[in-house]
Design an enzyme around this catalytic site. Structure first.
Site, PDB file in Angstrom:
ATOM      1  N   ASN A  13       0.891  -1.163   0.000  1.00  0.00           N
ATOM      2  CA  ASN A  13       0.000   0.000   0.000  1.00  0.00           C
ATOM      3  C   ASN A  13       0.923   1.204   0.000  1.00  0.00           C
ATOM      4  OD1 ASN A  13      -1.751   2.081   0.456  1.00  0.00           O
ATOM      5  ND2 ASN A  13      -2.308   1.468   2.539  1.00  0.00           N
ATOM      6  N   TRP A  14       1.037   1.810  -1.151  1.00  0.00           N
ATOM      7  CA  TRP A  14       2.017   2.901  -1.293  1.00  0.00           C
ATOM      8  C   TRP A  14       1.556   4.199  -0.633  1.00  0.00           C
ATOM      9  CZ3 TRP A  14       4.420   2.839  -6.934  1.00  0.00           C
ATOM     10  CH2 TRP A  14       5.044   1.596  -7.138  1.00  0.00           C
ATOM     11  N   LYS A  15       0.260   4.262  -0.284  1.00  0.00           N
ATOM     12  CA  LYS A  15      -0.301   5.477   0.330  1.00  0.00           C
ATOM     13  C   LYS A  15      -0.034   6.682  -0.579  1.00  0.00           C
ATOM     14  CE  LYS A  15       0.128   3.198   4.740  1.00  0.00           C
ATOM     15  NZ  LYS A  15       0.288   3.267   6.181  1.00  0.00           N
ATOM     16  N   HIS A  98      -9.215   1.697   4.846  1.00  0.00           N
ATOM     17  CA  HIS A  98      -7.933   1.803   5.545  1.00  0.00           C
ATOM     18  C   HIS A  98      -8.092   2.737   6.747  1.00  0.00           C
ATOM     19  CE1 HIS A  98      -3.788   2.746   6.464  1.00  0.00           C
ATOM     20  NE2 HIS A  98      -3.490   1.598   5.876  1.00  0.00           N
ATOM     21  N   GLU A 100      -6.335   5.013   7.863  1.00  0.00           N
ATOM     22  CA  GLU A 100      -6.039   6.434   7.591  1.00  0.00           C
ATOM     23  C   GLU A 100      -7.256   7.119   6.980  1.00  0.00           C
ATOM     24  OE1 GLU A 100      -2.459   5.624   5.443  1.00  0.00           O
ATOM     25  OE2 GLU A 100      -1.524   5.025   7.326  1.00  0.00           O
ATOM     26  N   GLU A 170      -5.256  -4.782  10.403  1.00  0.00           N
ATOM     27  CA  GLU A 170      -4.218  -3.785  10.653  1.00  0.00           C
ATOM     28  C   GLU A 170      -4.484  -3.087  11.980  1.00  0.00           C
ATOM     29  OE1 GLU A 170      -2.303  -2.572   6.591  1.00  0.00           O
ATOM     30  OE2 GLU A 170      -3.793  -1.108   7.206  1.00  0.00           O
ATOM     31  N   GLY A 176       2.805   2.306  10.734  1.00  0.00           N
ATOM     32  CA  GLY A 176       3.769   3.397  10.587  1.00  0.00           C
ATOM     33  C   GLY A 176       4.486   3.763  11.874  1.00  0.00           C
ATOM     34  N   SER A 216       3.633  -2.128  10.189  1.00  0.00           N
ATOM     35  CA  SER A 216       5.085  -2.255  10.409  1.00  0.00           C
ATOM     36  C   SER A 216       5.628  -3.636  10.018  1.00  0.00           C
ATOM     37  CB  SER A 216       5.453  -1.910  11.851  1.00  0.00           C
ATOM     38  OG  SER A 216       5.091  -0.576  12.143  1.00  0.00           O
ATOM     39  N   GLY A 237       3.061  -1.081   4.131  1.00  0.00           N
ATOM     40  CA  GLY A 237       3.203   0.341   3.811  1.00  0.00           C
ATOM     41  C   GLY A 237       4.658   0.671   3.512  1.00  0.00           C
ATOM     42  N   GLY A 238       5.340   1.204   4.488  1.00  0.00           N
ATOM     43  CA  GLY A 238       6.709   1.703   4.321  1.00  0.00           C
ATOM     44  C   GLY A 238       7.647   0.750   3.588  1.00  0.00           C
TER      45      GLY A 238
END
Ligand code: 13P
Length: 255
Positions: A13-15, A98, A100, A170, A176, A216, A237-238
């Site tokens: 998930n590149w956000k 998500h 966010e 999640e 994150g 994470s 993500g990251g």
């Protein structure tokens, strides 16, 4: 993971990261590294990157996903994107609900449910995200929170359609933050999600649904998480923004 029952899905998930040219570059780096992956490899990218991304992964085993979709087919919804638009571009997966979006953009279980049904109707695969806040975990209501999200987000989704749903567990406190859930914590909630799905549908259907862990997850902790019976993949993500790290997670799903 239980590979006899379901397919592992490793999705980035590149956000809000990577311009179209950067997306092309990253996917070009990832492709050779994941070419032998036995799991499904997906990159969920920003809307403006989608067309370039679909083109960049042609002839590879990488699938492209979007990060949201509206429930109406068209109309006066400034700033929104429809499932038809995504389909025509060549998207296969859509991240929905998500945390966010729930936290910053007013997403509710009701809208997640509408989006989920629209995405399924269009023949796309939703990755429906659920998970508890730190406060909710501390109050010992993780089980209720996650079961409620599953019931509401999947309300009125047929047994036939739910086979195309991927669930991403999640925990919000792990996103994150570098604070990964332990493999046991991830397994406990993923198993609970599966039990909830079994009650709503059947054990057979629940056993066939892919449930990812996200929060994470990285190349160092993926193997331990994915070794758990009910953790069938990851929403990353990251670490999905670094080709070698993302590829190492996909390799961990092969093991
Ligand atoms: P991180 O892997 O950066 O914690 O993000 C997880 C996530 O939100 C994936 O959807």
């Amino acid at each position: 993971m239980n590979k006899n029952l379901r397919k592992a899905v490793i999705a980035g998930n590149w956000k809000m990261n990577k311009t179209p040219s950067e997306a092309k570059e990253l996917l070009t780096q990832i492709a050779p590294l994941v070419k032998d992956a036995q799991c499904e490899v997906v990159a969920c990218v920003p809307y403006v990157d989608l067309a370039v991304a679909v083109e960049a992964v042609k002839g590879t085993n990488i699938k492209i996903g979007a990060e949201n979709a509206h429930w109406e087919e068209k109309g006066a919804f400034t700033g929104e994107i429809s499932t038809g638009m995504l389909k025509e571009v060549g998207v296969e997966y859509v991240v929905l609900g998500h945390s966010e979006r729930r936290q910053y953009f007013g997403e509710t279980d009701e809208t997640v449910n509408k989006r989920t049904k629209a995405v399924l109707k269009a023949g796309l695969k939703p990755i429906v995200c659920v998970g508890e806040l730190l406060w909710e975990r501390e109050c010992n209501i993780t089980e209720e929170v996650v079961a409620r999200q599953i019931k509401l987000d999947l309300f009125d989704v047929s047994a036939e359609d739910v086979k195309n749903v991927v669930i991403a567990y999640e925990p919000v406190w792990a996103i994150g933050t570098g604070k990964v859930a332990t493999a046991d914590q991830a397994e406990e909630v993923c198993a609970l999600i599966r039990a909830t799905l079994a009650k709503l549908y059947s054990k057979e259907i629940a056993d066939a649904i892919t449930i990812q862990y996200g929060g994470s997850m990285n190349d160092a902790n993926a193997a331990e998480l994915l070794a758990k019976e009910n953790v069938d993949g990851g929403l990353i993500g990251g670490a999905s923004l670094v080709a070698e790290k993302f590829a190492a997670i996909a390799a961990a799903a092969n093991a």
